[in-house]
Write a protein that holds these residues in place. Structure first.
Motif, short mmCIF file in Angstrom:
data_model
loop_
_atom_site.label_atom_id
_atom_site.label_comp_id
_atom_site.label_asym_id
_atom_site.label_seq_id
_atom_site.Cartn_x
_atom_site.Cartn_y
_atom_site.Cartn_z
N ASP A 193 4.94 6.86 -16.83
CA ASP A 193 5.27 7.33 -18.18
C ASP A 193 4.03 7.43 -19.07
OD1 ASP A 193 7.91 7.50 -17.47
OD2 ASP A 193 8.44 5.53 -18.28
N THR A 194 3.17 6.44 -18.97
CA THR A 194 1.96 6.46 -19.81
C THR A 194 1.07 7.64 -19.46
OG1 THR A 194 2.01 4.03 -19.96
CG2 THR A 194 -0.05 5.14 -20.53
N PHE A 195 0.92 7.90 -18.17
CA PHE A 195 0.07 9.03 -17.77
C PHE A 195 0.73 10.37 -18.12
CE2 PHE A 195 -1.73 12.10 -14.78
CZ PHE A 195 -3.08 11.88 -14.95
N TYR A 231 0.85 -1.20 0.00
CA TYR A 231 0.00 0.00 0.00
C TYR A 231 0.88 1.24 0.00
CZ TYR A 231 -3.46 3.41 1.63
OH TYR A 231 -4.28 4.52 1.76
N ALA A 232 0.47 2.23 -0.78
CA ALA A 232 1.26 3.45 -0.92
C ALA A 232 1.27 4.28 0.34
CB ALA A 232 0.72 4.29 -2.09
N GLY A 233 0.31 4.10 1.23
CA GLY A 233 0.28 4.82 2.49
C GLY A 233 -0.87 5.81 2.57
N ASP A 234 -1.07 6.60 1.52
CA ASP A 234 -2.22 7.53 1.48
C ASP A 234 -2.49 7.89 0.01
OD1 ASP A 234 -0.24 9.36 0.76
OD2 ASP A 234 -0.07 10.16 2.79
N PHE A 235 -3.56 8.68 -0.18
CA PHE A 235 -3.96 9.01 -1.56
C PHE A 235 -2.97 9.96 -2.25
CE2 PHE A 235 -5.84 12.43 0.88
CZ PHE A 235 -5.72 13.56 0.06
N ASN A 236 -2.28 10.83 -1.44
CA ASN A 236 -1.31 11.75 -2.06
C ASN A 236 -0.14 10.97 -2.67
OD1 ASN A 236 -2.53 14.28 -1.53
ND2 ASN A 236 -1.86 14.18 0.62
N SER A 237 0.31 9.96 -1.93
CA SER A 237 1.41 9.15 -2.46
C SER A 237 0.95 8.38 -3.70
CB SER A 237 1.89 8.16 -1.38
OG SER A 237 2.40 8.85 -0.26
N ALA A 238 -0.28 7.88 -3.66
CA ALA A 238 -0.81 7.16 -4.82
C ALA A 238 -0.92 8.08 -6.04
CB ALA A 238 -2.16 6.55 -4.47
N LEU A 239 -1.36 9.32 -5.83
CA LEU A 239 -1.46 10.27 -6.94
C LEU A 239 -0.08 10.65 -7.48
CD1 LEU A 239 -4.32 12.64 -5.69
CD2 LEU A 239 -4.44 10.89 -7.48
N MET A 240 0.92 10.76 -6.60
CA MET A 240 2.28 11.05 -7.06
C MET A 240 2.81 9.91 -7.92
SD MET A 240 4.01 12.83 -3.71
CE MET A 240 5.60 12.89 -4.53
N ASN A 241 2.48 8.67 -7.51
CA ASN A 241 2.88 7.52 -8.33
C ASN A 241 2.22 7.58 -9.71
OD1 ASN A 241 4.42 6.47 -6.22
ND2 ASN A 241 2.69 5.26 -5.38
N LEU A 242 0.97 8.03 -9.73
CA LEU A 242 0.26 8.16 -11.02
C LEU A 242 0.92 9.20 -11.92
CD1 LEU A 242 -2.16 7.56 -12.90
CD2 LEU A 242 -3.44 9.32 -11.63
#
Length: 304
Positions: free
Chosen positions: A218-220, A203-214
């Motif tokens: 490269d595709t995004f 788990y990334a930890g929170d939504f901010n970390s998940a959005l940073m991963n997004l």
């Protein structure tokens, strides 16, 4: 032997045996018949008075001077006519061959009556030429304006298609952001969002970390850059379109402006998400509904 003598009346040479002058008609006194100046009766050779009316013969002497006076008048008249005729004949020759050192105003040829119709014809031809040139100018101007209006309509239509295309890409980005945000906040697993919410199975930890991963994917990144480039192109198009709006496309331009407002909200939402999940989702859905309305309104112009 015949000899030539001057005429007592006109002075021209005549024969000494002539009864009268062949030039002026003068008759010598010794050869012409004498008549009384008063009554017209025949006078004797040496008569002093008229035997019919008694008028003195000396009064009849005035006949010769009167004849001479008439002859002089006739000669002067004839001389005047000859002089006028000579001047008339010499005038064209003087105009045709002016002296080389004569001033320009002396040698210039005056406009004759025969040249006036030709000059009038030239003036008429010049006037017709001017009218034709003006007609071509105004036709070309009207044609250019018509083409300019047509080109403006094409630019409007192009800007509309570019905005719909960019808005569609921005909405796709917004849907992905919404899904990652939601699954990260609730710690839900989904094959579409797991690479960002659960990278490497954790788990990334929170939504901010998940959005940073997004946003690091490269595709995004390619999808997001396409939206940004689309924004730059649309902004330049709209800047050019609002400089001078033809009245024929005023309504079309107003509808494109409404689309532009929705387009900006949607593309900014995709490139720079902010607020809460609820506000983001609400704005995304609202922009999508407005985009559909704009499409329905502008479909009339797309058909044209």
């Amino acid at each position: 032997m015949m000899a030539m003598v001057p005429c007592p009346a006109c002075g021209k040479m005549i024969s000494d045996r002539a009864e009268k002058c062949v030039h002026c008609g003068y008759t010598p006194p010794e050869t012409r018949e004498k008549r009384c100046a008063e009554c017209g009766a025949h006078l004797e050779e040496n008569a002093d008075i008229c035997q019919v009316c008694g008028c003195p013969v000396e009064e009849n002497i005035a006949e010769v001077p009167e004849k001479l006076e008439k002859t002089q008048i006739a000669e002067e008249k004839q001389a005047g006519e000859e002089t006028a005729e000579a001047l008339k004949e010499a005038a064209p020759q003087q105009q045709a061959a002016p002296q080389e050192d004569a001033p320009a105003w002396v040698t210039s040829t005056p406009v004759s009556a025969g040249e006036k119709p030709e000059r009038r014809k030239l003036l008429m031809m010049a006037a017709v030429a001017v009218v034709i040139v003006l007609g071509i100018f105004w036709w070309f101007r009207a044609y250019s304006n018509e083409k300019a209006v047509e080109a403006y309509g094409e630019d409007l239509e192009y800007a509309m298609y570019i905005m719909f295309s960019g808005a569609s890409d921005a909405y796709d980005c917004g849907v992905i952001i919404q899904a990652v945000w939601y699954n990260a906040a609730l710690q839900l697993q989904d094959p579409a969002t797991d690479p960002y919410v659960y990278p490497g199975g954790r788990y990334a930890g929170d939504f901010n970390s998940a959005l940073m991963n997004l946003f690091d994917d490269d595709t995004f990144v390619v999808m997001e850059m396409a939206v940004v480039e689309n924004q730059e192109e649309v902004q330049q198009l709209m800047k050019e379109l609002r400089e001078e709006v033809p009245k024929q496309h005023k309504d079309f331009y107003e509808e494109v402006l409404r689309l532009y407002d929705v387009y900006l909200d949607l593309t900014n939402l995709a490139t720079n998400p902010s607020g809460t999940y609820q506000s983001f989702s609400s704005t995304l859905n609202q922009c999508n509904q407005e985009l559909i309305k704009c499409y329905q309104t502008l479909s009339v112009y797309m058909m044209d």
